[in-house]
Each structure stands twice: as structure tokens, then as C-alpha cells.
Design a protein around this motif. Sequence first.
Motif, PDB file in Angstrom:
ATOM      1  N   PRO A  97      32.116 -44.274 -19.148  1.00  0.00           N
ATOM      2  CA  PRO A  97      32.121 -42.823 -18.944  1.00  0.00           C
ATOM      3  C   PRO A  97      30.711 -42.263 -18.923  1.00  0.00           C
ATOM      4  N   VAL A  98      30.587 -41.097 -18.313  1.00  0.00           N
ATOM      5  CA  VAL A  98      29.305 -40.393 -18.309  1.00  0.00           C
ATOM      6  C   VAL A  98      29.151 -39.672 -19.638  1.00  0.00           C
ATOM      7  N   GLY A  99      27.947 -39.628 -20.154  1.00  0.00           N
ATOM      8  CA  GLY A  99      27.702 -38.862 -21.355  1.00  0.00           C
ATOM      9  C   GLY A  99      27.892 -39.660 -22.636  1.00  0.00           C
ATOM     10  N   THR A 100      28.260 -38.975 -23.694  1.00  0.00           N
ATOM     11  CA  THR A 100      28.390 -39.585 -25.010  1.00  0.00           C
ATOM     12  C   THR A 100      29.495 -40.638 -25.003  1.00  0.00           C
ATOM     13  N   PRO A 101      29.201 -41.834 -25.448  1.00  0.00           N
ATOM     14  CA  PRO A 101      30.229 -42.875 -25.445  1.00  0.00           C
ATOM     15  C   PRO A 101      31.326 -42.583 -26.460  1.00  0.00           C
ATOM     16  N   THR A 102      32.533 -42.951 -26.101  1.00  0.00           N
ATOM     17  CA  THR A 102      33.673 -42.629 -26.929  1.00  0.00           C
ATOM     18  C   THR A 102      33.864 -43.616 -28.065  1.00  0.00           C
ATOM     19  N   LEU A 103      34.457 -43.128 -29.138  1.00  0.00           N
ATOM     20  CA  LEU A 103      34.855 -43.977 -30.257  1.00  0.00           C
ATOM     21  C   LEU A 103      36.376 -44.133 -30.309  1.00  0.00           C
ATOM     22  N   GLU A 104      37.039 -43.714 -29.254  1.00  0.00           N
ATOM     23  CA  GLU A 104      38.497 -43.814 -29.200  1.00  0.00           C
ATOM     24  C   GLU A 104      38.889 -45.192 -28.692  1.00  0.00           C
ATOM     25  N   ALA A 105      39.564 -45.960 -29.509  1.00  0.00           N
ATOM     26  CA  ALA A 105      39.935 -47.322 -29.153  1.00  0.00           C
ATOM     27  C   ALA A 105      40.803 -47.371 -27.897  1.00  0.00           C
ATOM     28  N   GLU A 106      41.591 -46.326 -27.685  1.00  0.00           N
ATOM     29  CA  GLU A 106      42.493 -46.310 -26.528  1.00  0.00           C
ATOM     30  C   GLU A 106      41.745 -46.326 -25.205  1.00  0.00           C
TER      31      GLU A 106
END
Length: 121
Positions: A97-106
Motif C-alpha cells: 500500500p501507499v503511505g503508512t504500512p499497515t499492522l492489520e494481519a488481514e
Amino acid sequence: QLVESGGGSVQAGGSLRLSCAASSSLRCAGWFRQAPGKQREAVASIGRGDATSYADSVQERFTISKDSSKNTVYLQMNNLELEDSAIYFCAAPRLCPVGTPTLEAERYAFWGQGTQVTVSS
């Protein structure tokens, strides 16, 4: 394919560096962990622009980084605490993804087999 390494046993206050080697380009990734009897939780993630995100519990102690030339992501863990004991998993999404990387495992589609980290007093 994602392969973790670097786990082991260490005393509280010690350090370990985990590695996650990918069989193909690895532009972004996340680290997650699961302790016995507990739910999986996010630890850290790194985006394609080197932006990072951290769980509050590891902020200031853990550092995620990547070496794109080696298709490898690292997790430097300092000042380890007993509560950090868990199996640590590396994961990668289908698309970064663009921007801040996610911490959502899904959001992560590919997972490694995990590496055990044990912190003792």
C-alpha cells in the motif's frame, strides 16, 4: 515464500535480530508474533517507501528494516522483555500500500513458518 531466521533464547535485556528472506521481491512486510494461549499480534511493519509502524509495546525497543537487494526484512529487537517470548512470523501483502504500512494481519496474504523467541529472567 518467506523464511524467518534468527530466533533463539536470550536473557531479559538482551538483543536478537530476526531475518525474513523472500524468494522474490520484498518491498514491504510485517512482523507478527503469537505467544502460547494468546492471539496473534502485530509487532512492526515497513512500507515500500521505508515508512514504518510499530505496536506500542515494542516502540523504542524494536526496529524494522529491509535490504531490497537481498529481498530481506529484519527485526532488530533490543532490551527484550519476558513478554516478548513468542513465535515471530514474517508476512507480506499481495500489493504494497501507499503511505503508512499497515499492522492489520488481514492485509497480509503470505506468511512464513515462524521463528521462536524465548526470553528468560
